[in-house]
Design a protein around this motif. Sequence first.
Motif, PDB file in Angstrom:
ATOM      1  N   LYS A  10     -58.216  18.684 -53.016  1.00 19.25           N
ATOM      2  CA  LYS A  10     -58.222  17.283 -52.608  1.00 19.25           C
ATOM      3  C   LYS A  10     -58.366  17.118 -51.106  1.00 19.25           C
ATOM      4  O   LYS A  10     -57.738  17.811 -50.331  1.00 19.25           O
ATOM      5  CB  LYS A  10     -56.899  16.647 -53.065  1.00 19.25           C
ATOM      6  N   VAL A  11     -59.236  16.183 -50.735  1.00 17.38           N
ATOM      7  CA  VAL A  11     -59.321  15.758 -49.342  1.00 17.38           C
ATOM      8  C   VAL A  11     -58.970  14.274 -49.254  1.00 17.38           C
ATOM      9  O   VAL A  11     -58.209  13.843 -48.408  1.00 17.38           O
ATOM     10  CB  VAL A  11     -60.732  16.020 -48.755  1.00 17.38           C
ATOM     11  N   GLY A  12     -59.510  13.487 -50.178  1.00 21.80           N
ATOM     12  CA  GLY A  12     -59.236  12.047 -50.143  1.00 21.80           C
ATOM     13  C   GLY A  12     -59.213  11.445 -51.531  1.00 21.80           C
ATOM     14  O   GLY A  12     -58.980  12.143 -52.535  1.00 21.80           O
ATOM     15  N   GLY A  13     -59.493  10.141 -51.582  1.00 20.38           N
ATOM     16  CA  GLY A  13     -59.357   9.383 -52.822  1.00 20.38           C
ATOM     17  C   GLY A  13     -60.294   9.835 -53.937  1.00 20.38           C
ATOM     18  O   GLY A  13     -59.985   9.667 -55.119  1.00 20.38           O
ATOM     19  N   LEU A  14     -61.439  10.430 -53.570  1.00 17.86           N
ATOM     20  CA  LEU A  14     -62.363  10.946 -54.587  1.00 17.86           C
ATOM     21  C   LEU A  14     -61.627  11.884 -55.552  1.00 17.86           C
ATOM     22  O   LEU A  14     -61.811  11.825 -56.769  1.00 17.86           O
ATOM     23  CB  LEU A  14     -63.516  11.681 -53.878  1.00 17.86           C
ATOM     24  N   LYS A 307     -60.771   4.301 -40.442  1.00 14.30           N
ATOM     25  CA  LYS A 307     -59.440   3.858 -40.854  1.00 14.30           C
ATOM     26  C   LYS A 307     -58.702   2.983 -39.837  1.00 14.30           C
ATOM     27  O   LYS A 307     -57.525   2.678 -40.006  1.00 14.30           O
ATOM     28  CB  LYS A 307     -58.577   5.083 -41.204  1.00 14.30           C
ATOM     29  N   GLY A 330     -51.520  12.409 -41.101  1.00 10.34           N
ATOM     30  CA  GLY A 330     -52.966  12.480 -41.288  1.00 10.34           C
ATOM     31  C   GLY A 330     -53.627  13.636 -40.572  1.00 10.34           C
ATOM     32  O   GLY A 330     -53.058  14.235 -39.658  1.00 10.34           O
ATOM     33  N   THR A 331     -54.842  13.936 -41.026  1.00  8.16           N
ATOM     34  CA  THR A 331     -55.647  14.974 -40.375  1.00  8.16           C
ATOM     35  C   THR A 331     -57.077  14.460 -40.244  1.00  8.16           C
ATOM     36  O   THR A 331     -57.479  13.545 -40.950  1.00  8.16           O
ATOM     37  CB  THR A 331     -55.714  16.264 -41.220  1.00  8.16           C
ATOM     38  N   TYR A 357     -51.795  18.113 -43.589  1.00  2.00           N
ATOM     39  CA  TYR A 357     -52.029  17.631 -44.948  1.00  2.00           C
ATOM     40  C   TYR A 357     -50.831  18.056 -45.766  1.00  2.00           C
ATOM     41  O   TYR A 357     -50.523  19.236 -45.865  1.00  2.00           O
ATOM     42  CB  TYR A 357     -53.312  18.256 -45.504  1.00  2.00           C
ATOM     43  N   HIS A 359     -48.773  16.869 -49.284  1.00  4.27           N
ATOM     44  CA  HIS A 359     -48.559  15.959 -50.424  1.00  4.27           C
ATOM     45  C   HIS A 359     -47.118  15.470 -50.546  1.00  4.27           C
ATOM     46  O   HIS A 359     -46.873  14.272 -50.673  1.00  4.27           O
ATOM     47  CB  HIS A 359     -48.942  16.624 -51.747  1.00  4.27           C
ATOM     48  N   GLY A 382     -59.860   2.270 -51.496  1.00  4.76           N
ATOM     49  CA  GLY A 382     -58.547   2.534 -50.915  1.00  4.76           C
ATOM     50  C   GLY A 382     -57.565   2.744 -52.052  1.00  4.76           C
ATOM     51  O   GLY A 382     -57.461   1.923 -52.970  1.00  4.76           O
ATOM     52  N   LEU A 383     -56.888   3.879 -52.017  1.00  3.74           N
ATOM     53  CA  LEU A 383     -55.884   4.150 -53.041  1.00  3.74           C
ATOM     54  C   LEU A 383     -54.492   4.098 -52.445  1.00  3.74           C
ATOM     55  O   LEU A 383     -53.522   3.785 -53.134  1.00  3.74           O
ATOM     56  CB  LEU A 383     -56.108   5.547 -53.635  1.00  3.74           C
ATOM     57  N   ILE A 387     -50.887   3.046 -54.117  1.00  3.45           N
ATOM     58  CA  ILE A 387     -49.744   3.959 -54.283  1.00  3.45           C
ATOM     59  C   ILE A 387     -48.528   3.351 -53.566  1.00  3.45           C
ATOM     60  O   ILE A 387     -47.410   3.314 -54.110  1.00  3.45           O
ATOM     61  CB  ILE A 387     -50.056   5.363 -53.708  1.00  3.45           C
TER      62      ILE A 387
HETATM   63  P1  ADP Z   1     -60.041   8.086 -48.553  1.00  2.00           P
HETATM   64  O1  ADP Z   1     -60.593   8.530 -49.850  1.00  2.00           O
HETATM   65  O2  ADP Z   1     -60.946   7.203 -47.760  1.00  2.00           O
HETATM   66  O3  ADP Z   1     -59.501   9.211 -47.726  1.00  2.00           O
HETATM   67  P2  ADP Z   1     -57.998   6.742 -50.142  1.00  2.00           P
HETATM   68  O4  ADP Z   1     -56.980   5.716 -49.779  1.00  2.00           O
HETATM   69  O5  ADP Z   1     -58.957   6.346 -51.223  1.00  2.00           O
HETATM   70  O6  ADP Z   1     -58.761   7.148 -48.812  1.00  2.00           O
HETATM   71  O7  ADP Z   1     -57.284   8.073 -50.649  1.00  2.00           O
HETATM   72  C1  ADP Z   1     -56.599   8.961 -49.784  1.00  2.00           C
HETATM   73  C2  ADP Z   1     -55.827   9.962 -50.637  1.00  2.00           C
HETATM   74  O8  ADP Z   1     -55.598  11.140 -49.856  1.00  2.00           O
HETATM   75  C3  ADP Z   1     -54.462   9.446 -51.039  1.00  2.00           C
HETATM   76  O9  ADP Z   1     -54.069  10.042 -52.271  1.00  2.00           O
HETATM   77  C4  ADP Z   1     -53.561   9.952 -49.900  1.00  2.00           C
HETATM   78  O10 ADP Z   1     -52.217  10.073 -50.280  1.00  2.00           O
HETATM   79  C5  ADP Z   1     -54.189  11.311 -49.618  1.00  2.00           C
HETATM   80  N1  ADP Z   1     -54.010  11.779 -48.237  1.00  2.00           N
HETATM   81  C6  ADP Z   1     -54.742  11.441 -47.143  1.00  2.00           C
HETATM   82  N2  ADP Z   1     -54.307  12.119 -46.051  1.00  2.00           N
HETATM   83  C7  ADP Z   1     -53.274  12.892 -46.459  1.00  2.00           C
HETATM   84  C8  ADP Z   1     -52.398  13.834 -45.797  1.00  2.00           C
HETATM   85  N3  ADP Z   1     -52.509  14.107 -44.493  1.00  2.00           N
HETATM   86  N4  ADP Z   1     -51.461  14.473 -46.543  1.00  2.00           N
HETATM   87  C9  ADP Z   1     -51.357  14.210 -47.875  1.00  2.00           C
HETATM   88  N5  ADP Z   1     -52.137  13.340 -48.563  1.00  2.00           N
HETATM   89  C10 ADP Z   1     -53.093  12.694 -47.865  1.00  2.00           C
END
Ligand code: ADP
Length: 475
Positions: A10-14, A307, A330-331, A357, A359, A382-383, A387
């Motif tokens: 996982k990197v982001g909402g995808l 962002k 964030g990163t 990063y 969780h 945006g997720l 959440i």
């Molecule tokens: P995007 O896909 O544009 O990054 P979203 O809001 O759709 O933004 O989803 C971001 C997801 O990535 C969320 O589940 C969020 O909790 C997670 N996330 C982003 N940055 C971090 C981080 N530094 N550590 C843990 N989870 C992260």
Amino acid sequence: MSSEVSPLAKVGGLADVVGSLPKSFDQSKVDSAIFIPAYSEINLKSIMAETVLKKNIQFLGSEYKIQILKSELPNSKVPLFLVSENSYLSQGPIYGKSKSDKEGETFKFLLFSKAVLESFSELGWVPDIIHTHDWPTAPLCVMVKSLPESHPLSKVKTVLTIHNINHQNYAGEEMLRGVGIKIDQLDPSTKSESNSQYYNLFAQSILSTDRVNTVSPQYAKEILTAEYGVGMDKFLKTKAGGVVGVLNGIDVDYYDPSTDQSVYFRYSSKNLDEKAFNKTNLQKMFGLEIDVSKMLAGGVTRIDNQKGIELVLAAADELKNENIQFILLGTGDEKLSKKLQQLAKKQPKSFVFINRYDHPLARKIYASSDIFLMPSRFEPCGLTQLIAMRYGSLPLVRDTGGLHDTVKDHKKPGGYGFVFGPFTSEALTNSILEAQKLFQLKNVWRKLQLRAMEQDFSWNRSAGKYLDMYQELVN
Ligand code: ADP
């Protein structure tokens, strides 16, 4: 077909979307499976992945030994196929570290797509539809259009979901031919302006796919404009079926403050007072003054121009004497991260920045914060605001994309958040001050929290729209 899937890569909402949408399908109606690269960060043993196929793939004059492993998406019965290959797919991070790595990334994901296309028939499973996500797997929509009639997948339909239109990629003719794409079938208007041997592969994928959709109704409208379309608006406008906006859902079992093992104190809307213990523990953990009466503004985000990080920097500086604490996890962009670090150093009592990063920490921030900041320049869906609401943290957002569709301002009937318009630090600052005023009114605040927690952001709301789209394609 995806480059990310939660909770494995996982990197982001995808990742969240690909890891939760297939779970919400009734498997008796849709026989779905997920394909991702077997990145080195995935512990294949822990998910009991078993090799089901070994083969060699030719790509640009070299031979690659691939293995396809099969497992299940954790906490589900959804089949998960992982493509392992030692020199590219299972090497290094999911994406390259810099923009100059883009060509290498394109190569890597084309190799992944080629490997999957060449393996389907041997896996004994021929799909009706291939659902691709963003630029890494979108090229499959182009590749299947060049397949010979005899290929078992020559009739397969494709769906492309755009999670973020700003991320696009280019490929040269040689690389395209290497994955079987016929150059004379490409639309010349997708050629790069600076090098006619190169094509905007994302634009071509939009033209080639049978259906294109994005992740919120508002973003679906926005990307048809020059302001938000990043050059893709003209291609999107040619699509006969239009661009459908299907609002993302979240996995409400995975994100549940009453069962979450990562938070300090579990709670639900029935014992919401317990949420405050999460805040005091987080304050303690990061050296902030332990005081429930201070409003805590949280953020969990990629550190990216998208962002609105520069607005947060300015607002946090402006509000340093206002009894508000900020905590941002964030990163990403190094320059912005540096600025955040500098501010945290300057204002350790009011501003915390955690540059990693993490969780479990992300969940602690959702559970501890009173408001959750998303001052995005643009936001496909945006997720994090969804959440945050599930954890009783009120979203404070700019009125754009999916934030427009999911957050109702507290001044509107039934509202539960804070929505501001202009992309300026003044607008963000004023909105935070407005929240702080209401935060003092405990009963009003509680009512807003309960409303936010009551919203249904599960896939129940929108999984059916994907099913309808699939159904139309196979009819
Ligand atoms: P995007 O896909 O544009 O990054 P979203 O809001 O759709 O933004 O989803 C971001 C997801 O990535 C969320 O589940 C969020 O909790 C997670 N996330 C982003 N940055 C971090 C981080 N530094 N550590 C843990 N989870 C992260």
